[in-house]
Design a protein around this motif. Structure first.
Motif, PDB file in Angstrom:
ATOM      1  N   LYS A  78      27.197  13.966 -76.216  1.00  0.00           N
ATOM      2  CA  LYS A  78      27.789  15.229 -75.773  1.00  0.00           C
ATOM      3  C   LYS A  78      29.199  14.872 -75.340  1.00  0.00           C
ATOM      4  O   LYS A  78      29.565  13.700 -75.332  1.00  0.00           O
ATOM      5  CB  LYS A  78      27.017  15.813 -74.585  1.00  0.00           C
ATOM      6  N   SER A  79      29.966  15.844 -74.908  1.00  0.00           N
ATOM      7  CA  SER A  79      31.336  15.528 -74.492  1.00  0.00           C
ATOM      8  C   SER A  79      31.371  14.554 -73.322  1.00  0.00           C
ATOM      9  O   SER A  79      32.315  13.798 -73.157  1.00  0.00           O
ATOM     10  CB  SER A  79      32.091  16.809 -74.138  1.00  0.00           C
ATOM     11  N   ASN A  80      30.303  14.529 -72.527  1.00  0.00           N
ATOM     12  CA  ASN A  80      30.278  13.666 -71.339  1.00  0.00           C
ATOM     13  C   ASN A  80      29.285  12.503 -71.429  1.00  0.00           C
ATOM     14  O   ASN A  80      29.183  11.709 -70.507  1.00  0.00           O
ATOM     15  CB  ASN A  80      29.963  14.496 -70.091  1.00  0.00           C
ATOM     16  N   ILE A  81      28.559  12.378 -72.540  1.00  0.00           N
ATOM     17  CA  ILE A  81      27.552  11.322 -72.692  1.00  0.00           C
ATOM     18  C   ILE A  81      27.913  10.452 -73.898  1.00  0.00           C
ATOM     19  O   ILE A  81      27.996  10.940 -75.014  1.00  0.00           O
ATOM     20  CB  ILE A  81      26.130  11.894 -72.902  1.00  0.00           C
ATOM     21  N   LEU A  82      28.125   9.163 -73.625  1.00  0.00           N
ATOM     22  CA  LEU A  82      28.464   8.219 -74.683  1.00  0.00           C
ATOM     23  C   LEU A  82      27.439   7.098 -74.698  1.00  0.00           C
ATOM     24  O   LEU A  82      27.237   6.430 -73.685  1.00  0.00           O
ATOM     25  CB  LEU A  82      29.866   7.635 -74.451  1.00  0.00           C
ATOM     26  N   PHE A  83      26.792   6.905 -75.842  1.00  0.00           N
ATOM     27  CA  PHE A  83      25.900   5.771 -76.018  1.00  0.00           C
ATOM     28  C   PHE A  83      26.750   4.591 -76.470  1.00  0.00           C
ATOM     29  O   PHE A  83      27.599   4.745 -77.352  1.00  0.00           O
ATOM     30  CB  PHE A  83      24.806   6.058 -77.040  1.00  0.00           C
TER      31      PHE A  83
END
Length: 170
Positions: A78-83
């Motif tokens: 998402k715009s705020n979640i980076l794997f």
């Protein structure tokens, strides 16, 4: 300067959970209050995949870098979640690129061990709850590097004896 603060609630026997999917519903009300206050100061949360899966709903409201082996380098969820797979792209690079200065490391044991190993922990904030699990997930995984800490402060949170201690990594 970038500051890395790790936050963990542990039992007297040093466990953060009974098993890898155990939600931290066992911690005191006082711990939760401090934890949420401290987390609100962070620009980004560095978290392991199991902890992220366990607390996905509350974490989805924050900027998160999720440490995982399930991607080659990175994948924006998402715009705020980076794997992020640290073997493909190191989280320090991402933190620098995005200008994050206040980083919260919140677990699990693999994430805490990674943070110690990669010098991504300046402080360790521990809530020590007076209970024993007997077995479960330790604060640090077996592959954690040896480090010394210096106690900065300790505070009693409640009548049952829950303690909040802040350690600096030496």
């Amino acid at each position: 300067m970038t500051i890395y603060r790790a936050y963990a609630a542990i039992t007297l026997d040093g466990k953060i959970a009974k098993h890898k999917r155990h939600f931290s519903d066992w911690t005191s009300r006082e711990d939760k209050k401090i934890f949420h206050k401290e987390l609100s100061k962070a620009d980004v949360v560095l978290v392991g995949m199991n902890t992220y899966k366990t607390a996905k709903k509350p974490l989805s409201k924050r900027n998160c870098i999720v440490l995982t082996r399930s991607v080659k380098t990175t994948r924006q969820e998402k715009s705020n979640i980076l794997f992020c797979n640290p073997k493909g792209k190191h989280p320090k690079e991402i933190i620098k690129e995005r200008g994050y200065k206040n980083i919260a490391v919140i677990g699990g044991s693999e994430a805490y061990s990674f943070a110690i190993r990669e010098t991504m922990m300046n402080e360790l904030h521990l809530t020590i709850d007076p209970l024993v699990f007997g077995r479960g997930v330790s604060l640090f995984a077996e592959k954690a590097e040896s480090r010394k800490f210096v106690l900065q402060s300790v505070k009693r949170l409640n009548k049952k004896g829950t303690l909040y201690a802040i350690y600096a990594v030496k």
